[in-house]
Design a protein around this motif. Structure first.
Motif, PDB file in Angstrom:
ATOM      1  N   ALA A 242       1.021  -1.164  -0.135  1.00 21.96           N
ATOM      2  CA  ALA A 242       0.063  -0.162   0.004  1.00 21.96           C
ATOM      3  C   ALA A 242       0.840   1.417   0.017  1.00 21.96           C
ATOM      4  O   ALA A 242       2.035   1.115   0.454  1.00 21.96           O
ATOM      5  N   SER A 243       0.446   2.318  -0.524  1.00 23.92           N
ATOM      6  CA  SER A 243       0.841   3.588  -0.249  1.00 23.92           C
ATOM      7  C   SER A 243       0.269   4.360   0.711  1.00 23.92           C
ATOM      8  O   SER A 243      -0.890   4.285   0.898  1.00 23.92           O
ATOM      9  N   VAL A 244       1.159   4.841   1.907  1.00 23.55           N
ATOM     10  CA  VAL A 244       0.747   5.580   2.996  1.00 23.55           C
ATOM     11  C   VAL A 244       1.463   6.879   2.988  1.00 23.55           C
ATOM     12  O   VAL A 244       2.628   6.964   2.604  1.00 23.55           O
ATOM     13  N   HIS A 245       0.731   7.785   3.741  1.00 19.96           N
ATOM     14  CA  HIS A 245       1.446   9.016   4.046  1.00 19.96           C
ATOM     15  C   HIS A 245       1.645   9.667   5.610  1.00 19.96           C
ATOM     16  O   HIS A 245       2.157  10.538   5.786  1.00 19.96           O
ATOM     17  N   ASP A 246       1.175   8.697   6.447  1.00 21.10           N
ATOM     18  CA  ASP A 246       1.176   9.086   7.847  1.00 21.10           C
ATOM     19  C   ASP A 246       1.236   7.774   8.876  1.00 21.10           C
ATOM     20  O   ASP A 246       1.248   6.776   8.175  1.00 21.10           O
ATOM     21  N   ARG A 247       1.206   8.022  10.171  1.00 28.19           N
ATOM     22  CA  ARG A 247       1.366   7.015  11.090  1.00 28.19           C
ATOM     23  C   ARG A 247       0.289   6.114  11.063  1.00 28.19           C
ATOM     24  O   ARG A 247       0.045   4.869  11.351  1.00 28.19           O
ATOM     25  N   ALA A 248      -1.055   6.705  10.830  1.00 30.00           N
ATOM     26  CA  ALA A 248      -2.247   6.050  10.748  1.00 30.00           C
ATOM     27  C   ALA A 248      -2.248   5.211   9.571  1.00 30.00           C
ATOM     28  O   ALA A 248      -2.936   3.816   9.466  1.00 30.00           O
ATOM     29  N   GLY A 249      -1.909   5.528   8.536  1.00 25.79           N
ATOM     30  CA  GLY A 249      -1.583   4.667   7.299  1.00 25.79           C
ATOM     31  C   GLY A 249      -0.814   3.526   7.537  1.00 25.79           C
ATOM     32  O   GLY A 249      -1.269   2.271   7.328  1.00 25.79           O
ATOM     33  N   LEU A 250       0.364   3.548   8.332  1.00 27.39           N
ATOM     34  CA  LEU A 250       1.104   2.560   8.638  1.00 27.39           C
ATOM     35  C   LEU A 250       0.374   1.588   9.642  1.00 27.39           C
ATOM     36  O   LEU A 250       0.494   0.484   9.241  1.00 27.39           O
ATOM     37  N   GLU A 251      -0.372   1.952  10.338  1.00 24.30           N
ATOM     38  CA  GLU A 251      -0.820   1.006  11.493  1.00 24.30           C
ATOM     39  C   GLU A 251      -1.890   0.347  10.918  1.00 24.30           C
ATOM     40  O   GLU A 251      -2.471  -0.604  10.973  1.00 24.30           O
ATOM     41  N   ARG A 252      -3.001   1.117   9.824  1.00 26.91           N
ATOM     42  CA  ARG A 252      -3.944   0.504   8.972  1.00 26.91           C
ATOM     43  C   ARG A 252      -3.405  -0.675   7.974  1.00 26.91           C
ATOM     44  O   ARG A 252      -4.127  -1.635   8.092  1.00 26.91           O
ATOM     45  N   ALA A 253      -2.284  -0.480   7.526  1.00 25.41           N
ATOM     46  CA  ALA A 253      -1.686  -1.268   6.825  1.00 25.41           C
ATOM     47  C   ALA A 253      -1.189  -2.594   7.046  1.00 25.41           C
ATOM     48  O   ALA A 253      -1.399  -3.905   6.801  1.00 25.41           O
ATOM     49  N   ALA A 254      -0.877  -2.355   8.492  1.00 26.14           N
ATOM     50  CA  ALA A 254      -0.149  -3.541   9.235  1.00 26.14           C
ATOM     51  C   ALA A 254      -1.587  -4.427   9.988  1.00 26.14           C
ATOM     52  O   ALA A 254      -1.514  -5.525   9.933  1.00 26.14           O
ATOM     53  N   ALA A 255      -2.615  -3.637  10.132  1.00 22.05           N
ATOM     54  CA  ALA A 255      -3.779  -4.244  10.624  1.00 22.05           C
ATOM     55  C   ALA A 255      -4.521  -5.274   9.662  1.00 22.05           C
ATOM     56  O   ALA A 255      -4.969  -6.040   9.876  1.00 22.05           O
ATOM     57  N   LEU A 256      -4.453  -4.703   8.404  1.00 20.24           N
ATOM     58  CA  LEU A 256      -4.799  -5.567   7.006  1.00 20.24           C
ATOM     59  C   LEU A 256      -3.979  -6.689   6.832  1.00 20.24           C
ATOM     60  O   LEU A 256      -4.466  -7.443   6.028  1.00 20.24           O
ATOM     61  N   GLY A 257      -3.077  -6.820   7.446  1.00 27.26           N
ATOM     62  CA  GLY A 257      -2.110  -7.930   6.867  1.00 27.26           C
ATOM     63  C   GLY A 257      -1.301  -7.771   5.839  1.00 27.26           C
ATOM     64  O   GLY A 257      -0.780  -8.746   5.108  1.00 27.26           O
TER      65      GLY A 257
END
Length: 324
Positions: A242-257
């Motif tokens: 995934a492309s992310v731009h902030d800490r919230a995106g990092l956490e969401r990508a990890a939660a999605l596996g």
């Protein structure tokens, strides 16, 4: 009678420092947990508990000396993985050991082996180790294709990308073409996957998953508008990123596996002139706390790779910086 008192406070996670140690053949050092230990019989990467008042870096140095007789000359933290096994929860501070000394040996009678990363079976390791296996298997240079306006331009770009891959300029490629329809996009993807497959280079498609029925081994790269719609990791025969731009995106990508992310822009870039650059300091801070591998995006080229790796990144992602 029922217990109406407050719920007992859960125990804090056990803090652990872990080192990913590679030899000059690219093999990684693994040890096997002894019979009396939690998760007995599974293989793992060496390390141990962080003691009270100790930093993860100091704990890594102490544990690798105690367990293996290895001196850590330099290491960079590249992951922080939290996992709840039910009977206990752990927080794993994972370091890529970039320079070390000594001849490793099992000083606590633990079995020890050097293994090629591709030979490591996730089923042989604790569940929390999956992101570490990805760190060991993912390459350093992630090429993103320029986005063509039409089929003719797509054919020309596919030729450029193929030439770059054959020249060894990138180790993985994302096929991006938001202005193409399904047929033209699939032709563009096919023109790249053929040469990439022959070179053993992974390809990820930045496209709707239902366009990829004829590409069972191609992975998925999810822009923010797509991963925000998901509740679970999408099915794929390849890597999912995934492309992310902030800490919230990092956490969401990890939660999605997901397997990895691209984070940026780290530096100002002409392709996103209005976006705030993270800078290397903030990027490194976010990478240390990320639960999955991170590529640096924004103003990247091959010369940026040492800086990115020193910040804990898996590597760099770029368009022209890896294509030209």
């Amino acid at each position: 009678m029922p217990n109406t008192g407050p719920e007992p406070a859960s125990s804090p996670p056990v803090e652990v420092a872990i080192g990913l140690i590679r030899d000059n053949q690219g093999r990684v050092l693994v040890t096997r947990r002894r019979d009396a230990q939690h998760l007995a019989g599974l293989w793992e990467f060496p390390g141990g508990k962080v003691e009270s008042g100790e930093s993860p870096t100091v704990a890594l140095q102490r544990e690798l000396d105690e367990e293996l007789g290895v001196g850590v000359d330099s290491a960079v933290q590249c992951l922080t993985v939290e996992h709840d096994y039910g009977e206990c929860a752990v927080r794993l501070h994972v370091f890529r050991v970039t320079a070390w000394s000594g001849a490793p040996r099992g000083r606590e009678a633990q079995p020890m082996e050097w293994r090629a990363p591709l030979d490591l079976d996730p089923a042989d390791f604790p569940a929390a180790n999956r992101p570490m296996l990805n760190v060991l298997r993912l390459p350093e240079r992630y090429l993103i294709t320029p986005s063509p306006d039409d089929a003719a331009q797509a054919a020309a770009i596919a030729g450029q990308v193929t030439q770059a891959l054959r020249a060894g300029q990138a180790d993985m490629v994302q096929v991006r073409a938001q202005d193409l329809g399904r047929v033209d996009y699939c032709d563009f993807l096919a023109a790249i996957t053929g040469p990439a497959d022959a070179l053993g280079i992974p390809v990820l498609a930045n496209a709707p998953p239902d366009w990829l029925a004829d590409f069972p081994r191609v992975g998925l790269h999810l822009p923010e508008r797509r991963w925000r719609e998901l509740d679970a990791r999408p099915a794929s025969g390849g890597w999912v990123a995934a492309s992310v731009h902030d800490r919230a995106g990092l956490e969401r990508a990890a939660a999605l596996g997901l397997d990895f992310v691209v984070l940026g822009p780290v530096q100002a870039t002409a392709t996103h002139p209005g976006a705030e650059a993270l800078g290397w300091g903030r990027f490194a801070d976010w990478v240390r706390g990320a639960a999955l591998p991170v590529y640096a995006l924004g103003g990247m080229s091959v010369v940026s790779l040492p800086r990115a790796r020193a910040a804990g990144a898996q590597g760099i992602a770029a368009i022209r910086g890896l294509l030209d």
